[in-house]
Write a protein that holds these residues in place. Structure first.
Motif, mmCIF file in Angstrom:
data_model
loop_
_atom_site.group_PDB
_atom_site.id
_atom_site.type_symbol
_atom_site.label_atom_id
_atom_site.label_comp_id
_atom_site.label_asym_id
_atom_site.label_seq_id
_atom_site.Cartn_x
_atom_site.Cartn_y
_atom_site.Cartn_z
ATOM 1 N N ASN A 35 -11.948 6.545 -3.591
ATOM 2 C CA ASN A 35 -13.083 7.451 -3.807
ATOM 3 C C ASN A 35 -12.777 8.889 -3.380
ATOM 4 N N GLY A 36 -11.527 9.285 -3.526
ATOM 5 C CA GLY A 36 -11.131 10.649 -3.159
ATOM 6 C C GLY A 36 -10.111 10.683 -2.046
ATOM 7 N N PHE A 37 -10.025 9.621 -1.266
ATOM 8 C CA PHE A 37 -8.974 9.575 -0.245
ATOM 9 C C PHE A 37 -7.688 9.119 -0.925
ATOM 10 N N PRO A 38 -6.556 9.811 -0.682
ATOM 11 C CA PRO A 38 -5.304 9.447 -1.358
ATOM 12 C C PRO A 38 -4.816 8.062 -0.944
ATOM 13 N N VAL A 39 -4.792 7.145 -1.896
ATOM 14 C CA VAL A 39 -4.326 5.782 -1.624
ATOM 15 C C VAL A 39 -3.919 5.139 -2.936
ATOM 16 N N GLY A 40 -2.916 4.301 -2.876
ATOM 17 C CA GLY A 40 -2.485 3.534 -4.036
ATOM 18 C C GLY A 40 -2.094 2.146 -3.595
ATOM 19 N N GLY A 41 -2.030 1.225 -4.549
ATOM 20 C CA GLY A 41 -1.676 -0.141 -4.209
ATOM 21 C C GLY A 41 -0.894 -0.827 -5.308
ATOM 22 N N VAL A 42 -0.068 -1.787 -4.911
ATOM 23 C CA VAL A 42 0.675 -2.625 -5.843
ATOM 24 C C VAL A 42 0.318 -4.072 -5.541
ATOM 25 N N LEU A 43 -0.311 -4.752 -6.502
ATOM 26 C CA LEU A 43 -0.639 -6.165 -6.360
ATOM 27 C C LEU A 43 0.508 -6.967 -6.956
ATOM 28 N N LEU A 66 0.820 -1.202 0.000
ATOM 29 C CA LEU A 66 0.000 0.000 0.000
ATOM 30 C C LEU A 66 0.859 1.259 0.000
ATOM 31 N N CYS A 67 0.439 2.232 -0.796
ATOM 32 C CA CYS A 67 1.147 3.513 -0.877
ATOM 33 C C CYS A 67 0.109 4.628 -1.001
ATOM 34 N N ASN A 68 0.443 5.736 -1.664
ATOM 35 C CA ASN A 68 -0.418 6.923 -1.597
ATOM 36 C C ASN A 68 -0.985 7.417 -2.918
ATOM 37 N N SER A 69 -0.464 6.934 -4.047
ATOM 38 C CA SER A 69 -0.896 7.473 -5.337
ATOM 39 C C SER A 69 -0.541 6.492 -6.453
ATOM 40 N N GLY A 70 -1.057 6.771 -7.639
ATOM 41 C CA GLY A 70 -0.743 5.950 -8.796
ATOM 42 C C GLY A 70 0.708 6.053 -9.206
ATOM 43 N N ALA A 71 1.241 7.262 -9.196
ATOM 44 C CA ALA A 71 2.648 7.446 -9.547
ATOM 45 C C ALA A 71 3.539 6.677 -8.585
ATOM 46 N N GLU A 72 3.237 6.747 -7.300
ATOM 47 C CA GLU A 72 4.044 6.027 -6.314
ATOM 48 C C GLU A 72 3.916 4.524 -6.493
ATOM 49 N N ALA A 73 2.708 4.062 -6.836
ATOM 50 C CA ALA A 73 2.514 2.634 -7.106
ATOM 51 C C ALA A 73 3.378 2.194 -8.281
ATOM 52 N N ASN A 74 3.415 2.989 -9.340
ATOM 53 C CA ASN A 74 4.217 2.643 -10.507
ATOM 54 C C ASN A 74 5.709 2.690 -10.203
ATOM 55 N N GLU A 75 6.139 3.666 -9.412
ATOM 56 C CA GLU A 75 7.541 3.724 -9.008
ATOM 57 C C GLU A 75 7.951 2.429 -8.295
#
Length: 379
Positions: A243-251, A92-101
């Motif tokens: 749904n608007g809360f900053p969150v990202g994920g890497v499966l 779990l991370c905070n954004s799409g960019a961070e997930a991709n990194e």
């Protein structure tokens, strides 16, 4: 102090939202048919979502990842079950960019290789490696540029094969969007995805599916790539996840081995982010929103396919690109200022991008359809 002026802004100040509607500071009501770049997946201020966050605020909102957090476990279990990737692991991370990194870094750790293959029209974020695999030279600073990042043409199997023949032993990963959003709702062919998977297996490269915009039910599947039957090694997600809360994920496929300190984050997977994400999954399941995305997407396409000035409709579920015979900016402005409807654009200036909440209703959709018919009829 002033704001760093990097965003072109419409002169509208939303101060309240409910469902698929926004209200500005003058009391004017707007239909949200864009969801802030596909972020609003279950509608603004869904009561179940609100109550889950309010309850959590009364308990604990944050502590670091140095302690147990059972909400992370609940989120991982529910995400695995609803997505069909139950045997994968979640970071779990905070954004799409961070997930991709993190996905790109994890792939490189895994096979020890350094080159990354990406595609024309892509958008994977604005941070270091993510922007290096984004096809927009205007936002790639000199510090981000590297010959390690190789671009290949979208849906071009022949060039893909040639690139692997030349660089295959050096390619760590291939990153591709399930559907290109910023690129103008460009859909990869099943043959293209299958060939990427085949070549990744042949050359020991990692297949990363960026589902930041196209995931979470938007396409009528949980992840857009699942329609093709291709299994990704790593999947990244964000936007509609919270749904608007900053969150990202890497499966992450179980073949990748975790170790202490391999990846890390301060705020990722905090208690509020987890509760927001759990609420989204609960609502998606209980209200059959993936099915609704497919149903309402089909309805929109059927109603607009014969309208004037539309050259093509690119669509999967409620991820819709309407290609016009002209720049879409005036159509978009008319929808916003004359009819109070938010829509989006893309890097393809002719494509109007439509990304409503997955629980959009027919009567709300008809407001958009009627307005679009008027605007296109007046051109």
């Amino acid at each position: 102090m002033n704001l760093f002026n990097v965003y072109p802004l419409f002169n509208i100040n939303p101060v309240k939202a409910q469902g698929s509607f926004l209200w500005d500071d003058k009391g004017e009501k707007y239909l949200d048919f864009y969801g802030g770049h596909a972020v609003i997946s279950i509608g603004h201020n869904h009561p179940y979502y609100q109550n889950k966050l309010k309850d959590q605020l009364e308990k604990i909102s944050f502590y670091s990842n140095s302690v147990q957090n059972e909400l992370q476990t609940e989120l991982a279990e529910k995400l695995g079950k609803l997505s069909g990737y139950e045997d994968y692991n979640l970071f779990l991370c905070n954004s799409g960019a961070e997930a991709n990194e993190n996905a790109l870094k994890l792939a490189s750790f895994h096979n020890g290789k350094s080159k990354v293959l990406y595609f024309s029209g892509s958008f994977h974020g604005r941070t270091s490696a993510a922007v290096s695999v984004t096809d927009n030279p205007k936002i790639v600073a000199p510090v981000n540029f590297s010959e390690r990042f190789i671009k290949s043409e979208w849906n071009d199997v022949e060039q893909l094969e040639e690139t692997f023949e030349k660089f295959g032993s050096e390619i760590s990963s291939v990153i591709i969007e399930g559907i290109q959003g910023v690129g103008g709702i460009m859909i990869p062919t099943p043959e293209f995805l299958s060939k990427i998977k085949e070549l990744c297996e042949k050359y020991d490269a990692v297949l990363i599916l960026d589902e930041v915009q196209s995931g979470y039910g938007r396409s009528g599947y949980f992840f857009a790539h699942q329609e093709s039957g291709v299994e990704a090694d790593i999947i990244t997600t964000a936007k509609g996840m919270g749904n608007g809360f900053p969150v990202g994920g890497v499966l992450i496929h179980p073949k990748f081995q975790a170790s202490n300190g391999l990846l890390g984050t301060t705020f990722g997977g905090n208690h509020l982010a987890c509760v927001a994400s759990i609420a989204v999954l609960d609502v998606m399941k209980d209200e059959n929103l993936i099915e609704n995305a497919q149903k309402m997407g089909e309805y929109i396409e059927k109603e607009i396919k014969d309208l004037p000035h539309i050259k093509s409709i690119r669509r999967k579920g409620l991820m819709i690109g309407i290609e016009l015979d002209r720049d879409c900016s005036e159509v978009r402005k008319s929808l916003l200022f004359d009819h109070h409807i938010f829509t989006g654009n893309s890097n393809d200036k002719t494509v109007l991008r439509i990304l409503p909440a997955l629980n959009i209703k027919k009567e709300e959709t008809d407001l958009f359809l009627n307005a679009l018919k008027v605007v296109l009829g007046n051109i």
